[in-house]
Design an enzyme around this catalytic site. Structure first.
Site, PDB file in Angstrom:
ATOM      1  N   TYR A  88       1.346  33.814 -31.650  1.00 43.61           N
ATOM      2  CA  TYR A  88       0.988  32.449 -31.118  1.00 43.61           C
ATOM      3  C   TYR A  88       0.624  31.879 -32.407  1.00 43.61           C
ATOM      4  O   TYR A  88      -0.098  31.930 -33.231  1.00 43.61           O
ATOM      5  CB  TYR A  88      -0.408  32.756 -30.361  1.00 43.61           C
ATOM      6  CG  TYR A  88      -1.227  31.487 -30.229  1.00 43.61           C
ATOM      7  CD1 TYR A  88      -0.466  30.272 -29.207  1.00 43.61           C
ATOM      8  CD2 TYR A  88      -2.242  31.126 -30.718  1.00 43.61           C
ATOM      9  CE1 TYR A  88      -1.268  29.100 -29.066  1.00 43.61           C
ATOM     10  CE2 TYR A  88      -3.085  29.913 -30.488  1.00 43.61           C
ATOM     11  CZ  TYR A  88      -2.524  29.026 -29.615  1.00 43.61           C
ATOM     12  OH  TYR A  88      -3.040  27.719 -29.462  1.00 43.61           O
ATOM     13  N   THR A 121      -2.481  27.877 -36.456  1.00 41.97           N
ATOM     14  CA  THR A 121      -3.007  27.598 -37.870  1.00 41.97           C
ATOM     15  C   THR A 121      -1.965  27.250 -38.700  1.00 41.97           C
ATOM     16  O   THR A 121      -1.090  27.864 -38.798  1.00 41.97           O
ATOM     17  CB  THR A 121      -3.770  28.507 -38.364  1.00 41.97           C
ATOM     18  OG1 THR A 121      -4.850  29.058 -37.698  1.00 41.97           O
ATOM     19  CG2 THR A 121      -4.456  28.362 -39.706  1.00 41.97           C
ATOM     20  N   GLY A 125      -0.633  36.119 -36.983  1.00 46.17           N
ATOM     21  CA  GLY A 125      -0.643  37.481 -36.795  1.00 46.17           C
ATOM     22  C   GLY A 125       0.729  37.935 -36.094  1.00 46.17           C
ATOM     23  O   GLY A 125       1.166  37.363 -35.027  1.00 46.17           O
ATOM     24  N   ARG A 158     -29.956  63.083 -45.490  1.00 45.36           N
ATOM     25  CA  ARG A 158     -30.067  62.774 -47.149  1.00 45.36           C
ATOM     26  C   ARG A 158     -31.551  62.773 -47.496  1.00 45.36           C
ATOM     27  O   ARG A 158     -32.417  62.272 -46.484  1.00 45.36           O
ATOM     28  CB  ARG A 158     -29.604  61.289 -47.267  1.00 45.36           C
ATOM     29  CG  ARG A 158     -29.654  60.951 -48.774  1.00 45.36           C
ATOM     30  CD  ARG A 158     -29.171  59.454 -49.051  1.00 45.36           C
ATOM     31  NE  ARG A 158     -29.438  59.013 -50.358  1.00 45.36           N
ATOM     32  CZ  ARG A 158     -29.302  57.872 -50.950  1.00 45.36           C
ATOM     33  NH1 ARG A 158     -29.742  56.825 -49.811  1.00 45.36           N
ATOM     34  NH2 ARG A 158     -29.534  57.436 -51.923  1.00 45.36           N
ATOM     35  N   ARG A 167     -34.961  48.998 -41.091  1.00 49.23           N
ATOM     36  CA  ARG A 167     -33.492  48.153 -41.346  1.00 49.23           C
ATOM     37  C   ARG A 167     -32.687  48.689 -40.454  1.00 49.23           C
ATOM     38  O   ARG A 167     -31.931  48.039 -39.654  1.00 49.23           O
ATOM     39  CB  ARG A 167     -33.160  48.512 -42.720  1.00 49.23           C
ATOM     40  CG  ARG A 167     -33.768  47.569 -43.603  1.00 49.23           C
ATOM     41  CD  ARG A 167     -33.027  47.796 -45.226  1.00 49.23           C
ATOM     42  NE  ARG A 167     -33.411  48.816 -45.959  1.00 49.23           N
ATOM     43  CZ  ARG A 167     -32.987  49.689 -46.932  1.00 49.23           C
ATOM     44  NH1 ARG A 167     -31.778  49.115 -47.258  1.00 49.23           N
ATOM     45  NH2 ARG A 167     -33.698  50.670 -47.505  1.00 49.23           N
ATOM     46  N   GLU A 193     -11.339  32.324 -34.232  1.00 54.60           N
ATOM     47  CA  GLU A 193     -11.793  31.896 -32.874  1.00 54.60           C
ATOM     48  C   GLU A 193     -12.926  30.845 -33.107  1.00 54.60           C
ATOM     49  O   GLU A 193     -13.829  30.955 -32.324  1.00 54.60           O
ATOM     50  CB  GLU A 193     -12.068  32.917 -32.086  1.00 54.60           C
ATOM     51  CG  GLU A 193     -11.112  34.138 -31.970  1.00 54.60           C
ATOM     52  CD  GLU A 193      -9.814  33.454 -31.400  1.00 54.60           C
ATOM     53  OE1 GLU A 193     -10.136  32.546 -30.637  1.00 54.60           O
ATOM     54  OE2 GLU A 193      -8.744  33.930 -31.711  1.00 54.60           O
ATOM     55  N   ASP A 219     -14.704  28.696 -36.462  1.00 53.04           N
ATOM     56  CA  ASP A 219     -15.682  28.881 -37.901  1.00 53.04           C
ATOM     57  C   ASP A 219     -17.021  28.719 -37.377  1.00 53.04           C
ATOM     58  O   ASP A 219     -17.278  27.731 -36.522  1.00 53.04           O
ATOM     59  CB  ASP A 219     -15.227  27.961 -38.780  1.00 53.04           C
ATOM     60  CG  ASP A 219     -16.036  28.246 -40.007  1.00 53.04           C
ATOM     61  OD1 ASP A 219     -15.534  28.733 -41.072  1.00 53.04           O
ATOM     62  OD2 ASP A 219     -17.227  27.840 -40.244  1.00 53.04           O
TER      63      ASP A 219
END
Lengths: 672, 672
Positions: free
Chosen positions: B143, B146, B185, B317, B339, B430, B432
């Site tokens: 496709y 761009t 692509g 760890r 986190r 898809e 920005d």
């Protein structure tokens, strides 16, 4: 004004127009950034010599294997040594050349990691015997600390150096899988010798903890591994970072070295196996402080590269709304330029901070040499905090810059992906940032307790890195009455950031039994940002530039201060340091508006401010950051080097594509 | 309890002990994540088949060139098609296999980018003629949208399709350098055909803007380029991402195609060159909405991988403070686990959001097919906001997870560097994210104006994505009186996030002439987070699991809500939504403490919660994320594959290292 319909032509015109609008004298600001015209000239001379030399060509790097990158690194290093001799480069000029390489070359670790430790901690005997060989690279060294099982926590290293009084030897041994040295730069393939961190074991199985030992690794005859030593490369790094560095592992199987090979400037073992205590244990830190000081400067230049590339591309890239027949330059969108100008301001600030810190380090070294260690603690606290700040900020900035460039930012040819991959580990090496946060916090708590437990608490007891604590000696804080005009004054931003630091430290002391999970990070950041803000206010005050240039650089520094205030808003609001003003319901609005206006004011000068970094196209190596702005040509010119483009039909066609197509065609027609 | 002194042995024991402590039933939660046992079984069956097949071996990928990775991708695709036939895989199972590949393979773009556009917008004639060929891969498509000069802003594309009534042909042309198709692509080497976005030019030089055209690119005989077409690869991507995809450029030099090759389901050109208006212009968006819906799910699984790897490594760890002879598992440090558990909670939330969105998309598609487009606007607003949120969060999460692992996290073998490099462009493709923010804001402003300008404003006028605006219909907000206990109630977090969204939108309307630089980002984030929070509260309400499992998953969802509130504190404080409580001076303290406690509560179950993702060692491909916890062995086993380790003496020794050493030795002895 006639406008071009071809976007490619337009790019060069846009860049030329942006340069023409610049009001600063780029050369004057450039000299400021380089710390004087002489330093710029030196830098420029070295860069020009390298640009003309095909050994330093970068056009093929993305298509090379690690083995090829390694060999290229050797060739470049070798060429620098040739230039050093032929063109009589000074040590400083050679260091610039290595820095300009933009590739971590194995032999550089000899100079930055191995030789300083050897010189600082080696005995007179060792230095007499090996010093000249090392200085002339008759042997190549590396520094072996990290192991497979342990890094930052040196005290848990497992490699042992057991002293045998009978033979007056140490036996270096890797008793377990996890004791293998790991990550050691230049170890796998390059170094002939190394300084090894190992637990000193004295007779009676006494464990004295980690000490340093000088060990030969490879034969000087044929580079083969010496008996009992196994070396290898630990494999590729994330995102293809540091491809040319042979980070290695080492297994020592009872390797014997003479007693004299212990680096015994600070601690010794007698022939009988007695331990003699080091007089100043802390002195062994100063090498690390030097590396961290350098990281501030190099971090600043990393931000400079990211800012230059992204600002140049945003100047010539046009997207979206049309005005007089052309789309808008993306740099005119506030959401784009405010992000990028912050990166620019960080670069200016950290380059100056790094220079100041390197100067302070030189002073400290002289003092330490004469036995005066008073500056050591302050330097330790300062460099730790700044190391965290510059690496965390820099990593983020490179990605902010890359992402601002949209799709093409993801091309390797844009150059920022590579910078990111290489800069990323700076958050972990030379002290993991999360571990260092704890050290910054401990230093802050110590200053706090010293101050409040003093007989006569006064600001004079405070070092620059804890000067913000003076605020706690006065009246309890009330909300600062801010007007829109307050944001024009750098002193206001500084005061807010100092109050915030003082209050988060106070808060931590009060809740010490119950710190929340991110307390260390929040305190460390507040403390370091208060210190940097004070330095920036000082930079503004001492800024010695002609008025028209001074004005613009001051705006950039103000942007730094205000954006730091913006990222501190949670603390400022929750401590009630700022509240609803009379002018507006939302006290954050006027700050955000001031930042937006400051960015608009800076807009005409950002090309000049980034040109002032003096970064050549060769240094940037970015199709989107080319000086002339002709980015599309530049991208186009680079694709031809891609090996996939060597043949019209790809490898794999006959084997996979053709059978698939034929089968599909058969199926489609049979189903008709 | 006897403890092991060998850290490597210890790792396996630590992992086993952590699994033994798990209170949830991992299989039950796993089935929940997969949307039912049947789906897990399918997934597992496909994965097991692939693990046993050497074609899908990953051990050499870090040492391959792009050309080799490309060929490997062809081999893997080809093998999946074989399996499809031999083992009668369903379309769904094949899609799972492609997803499990963990490598973007060129031929997948045929299925996800080319075929849907062709089927949705192709005329009956085109579908009859080519549909079967396409379905059976008798031709391979791509496709082409761009261009070198433009991406997101489709209206500015430069490629032209000029209609010639005399011959009833379109002439496809690339008039400028910047009009070259770029980033496409599978274009460079693989595709035989493409759907090309080009400006439709009708007689009289009438420019009708971008339309789609079906163009053959390569000969089906020998794969050679057709006359007038030049294709090539655009070169490597940043950080080595997408190495196997032949993202290409295309130059069209007056290529003629028949009139029937225009994709004319929605717009047509008559033989005479008259334009027939599309009935529903918006319908052409729905393909993009489908891709964005899928991005929510795949983003969730990306977070799942990062969380699994980092949580497993942190479990085995050990670093720092000692307790009963062993250092602490790093996962017991709150700054580490808080986190990581956030990443875990994001994964759970986005996997569910993606599933719900895909279901909604199916409903919408059925409605659209019968001419009902009412859901389109809501789906557009929702998917845009979630696409921004999932990609921004996911990119950050992968890096948070990687950085939590310290030095070894920077080894390629840790696996997260590669995931990061591949996930990074999702912020740009898809749509920005910075451009999409504007669309989310526009949708929010539209809802706001519709609501307030309605004759009888009521919450019933609001869609789920703008339901938070109902709050503006009631009393003006005052500070919510919060106690420590408030944070236990998900409804409180939701209300805060909804108020924040409502007020930032209101604020934007009031300051519309003077928005600050980050206003769009702030509003978009607030709006999307309010929507997601409402969805999460719904997930909690509808969570159909046995009590002991339900309880733990609810804690994880609560963590999502509270951490979202924490990152919104600036808005909450500046709008006065939360203020100093009676219990404490700092209203943020109790929130942070609740988060810390929630993380501690989750600690015994995080290995179970991440095992529930059902990710095999082959899928994770991470030495630090191995199921059995034996990370050091795993790292060690991988280094042998490094090509640098094939010889004891590196290439470049004779040429560069040996002469340097000899020269240095000469110099050192001559200076003695």
């Amino acid at each position: 004004m006639p406008r071009n319909n071809d976007p490619n032509q337009q790019t060069g015109e846009d860049m030329a127009r942006a340069r023409a609008r610049t009001s600063i004298d780029v050369r004057t600001v450039r000299d400021y950034l380089y710390g004087g015209r002489a330093e710029w000239n030196t830098h420029s001379k070295v860069a020009q010599a390298m640009i003309q030399d095909p050994v330093f060509d970068k056009s093929q790097i993305y298509f090379m294997t690690r083995s090829e990158r390694y060999k290229r690194a050797l060739a470049m290093t070798s060429r620098i040594f040739e230039l050093q001799e032929q063109q009589k480069l000074s040590a400083h000029e050679s260091a610039i050349a290595v820095m300009l390489l933009d590739e971590s070359v194995p032999m550089n670790l000899h100079a930055i990691a191995f030789e300083p430790v050897f010189r600082l901690q080696g005995s007179k005997y060792l230095i007499e015997r090996y010093g000249k060989l090392i200085a002339n690279r008759g042997i190549l060294g590396c520094y072996l600390q990290t192991e497979l099982g342990h890094g930052t926590n040196v005290s848990q290293l497992e490699t042992t150096a057991t002293y045998i009084p009978e033979t007056q030897e140490f036996v270096i041994n890797s008793p377990t899988l996890t004791s293998r040295k790991w990550w050691i730069g230049a170890l796998a393939k390059t170094a002939t010798h190394g300084v090894v961190q190992a637990k000193l074991i004295l007779p009676g199985n006494k464990d004295l903890g980690p000490h340093l030992f000088f060990v030969q690794l490879r034969s000087l005859e044929d580079h083969r591994l010496l008996s009992g030593i196994l070396l290898g490369d630990i494999g590729p790094k994330a995102m293809g970072g540091f491809p040319a560095t042979d980070n290695g592992y080492a297994i020592f199987d009872h390797v014997k070295i003479p007693r004299e090979n212990m680096l015994s400037h600070f601690a010794q073992v007698t022939a009988e196996g007695k331990y003699i205590q080091p007089p100043h244990a802390k002195l062994s830190y100063s090498g690390m402080l030097y590396i961290r000081s350098n990281m501030i400067t190099s971090g600043g230049w990393t931000m400079a590269k990211a800012a230059t590339v992204a600002i140049r591309y945003a100047t010539v890239r046009r997207q979206g709304n049309k005005s007089d027949g052309l789309e808008r330059q993306t740099i005119t969108y506030p959401s784009v330029h405010c992000r990028l100008f912050l990166v620019l301001s960080h670069a200016y600030v950290f380059i100056q901070l790094g220079r100041n810190l390197t100067k302070a380090f030189t002073v400290m070294s002289t003092q330490v040499a004469s036995g005066d260690t008073t500056m050591l603690a302050e330097m330790h606290a300062t460099t730790a905090g700044l190391k965290i700040l510059v690496t965390t900020t820099g990593i983020q900035d490179v990605e902010v810059a890359r992402r601002s460039m949209g799709g093409h930012g993801y091309s390797a040819f844009a150059g920022l992906g590579r910078i990111y991959a290489e800069y990323l580990p700076s958050a972990s090496y030379e002290g993991d940032n999360y571990v260092l946060d704890g050290q910054v916090v401990r230093a802050a708590l110590k200053s706090y307790k010293n101050l409040l437990s003093a007989k006569d608490p006064s600001a004079s007891l405070l070092s620059p890195s804890s000067y913000y604590l003076r605020l706690l000696l006065g009246e309890p804080v009330k909300s600062l009455s801010l007007t829109d005009a307050s944001w024009k004054d750098p002193a206001v931003a500084l005061l807010l950031l100092e109050w915030r630091a003082a209050l988060v430290v106070q808060d931590l002391v009060r809740n010490q039994n119950k710190p929340d999970a991110s307390a260390n990070q929040r305190v460390s950041k507040a403390v370091s940002e208060a210190f940097v803000a004070a330095q920036v206010v000082k930079m503004i005050r001492e800024l010695d530039l002609p008025a028209k240039d001074r004005h613009v650089v001051v705006e950039l520094y103000r942007l730094y201060l205000l954006s730091t205030v913006e990222t501190s808003l949670v603390d400022l609001l929750s401590f009630g340091l700022i509240g609803a003003s009379e002018e507006t319901n939302d006290p954050t609005g006027s700050l955000r508006m001031e930042i937006a206006e400051l960015c608009l004011t800076l807009l005409p000068n950002v090309i000049g401010l980034s040109d002032a970094f003096g970064l050549t196209d060769w240094e940037l190596d970015s199709a989107l950051g080319v000086y002339d702005g002709r980015v599309y040509e530049s991208l186009w010119n680079r694709v031809h080097a891609e090996p996939l483009n060597r043949s019209e039909i790809p490898a794999g066609y006959e084997e996979y594509i053709r059978p698939m197509l034929q089968r599909g065609q058969r199926l489609a027609s049979s189903k008709l």
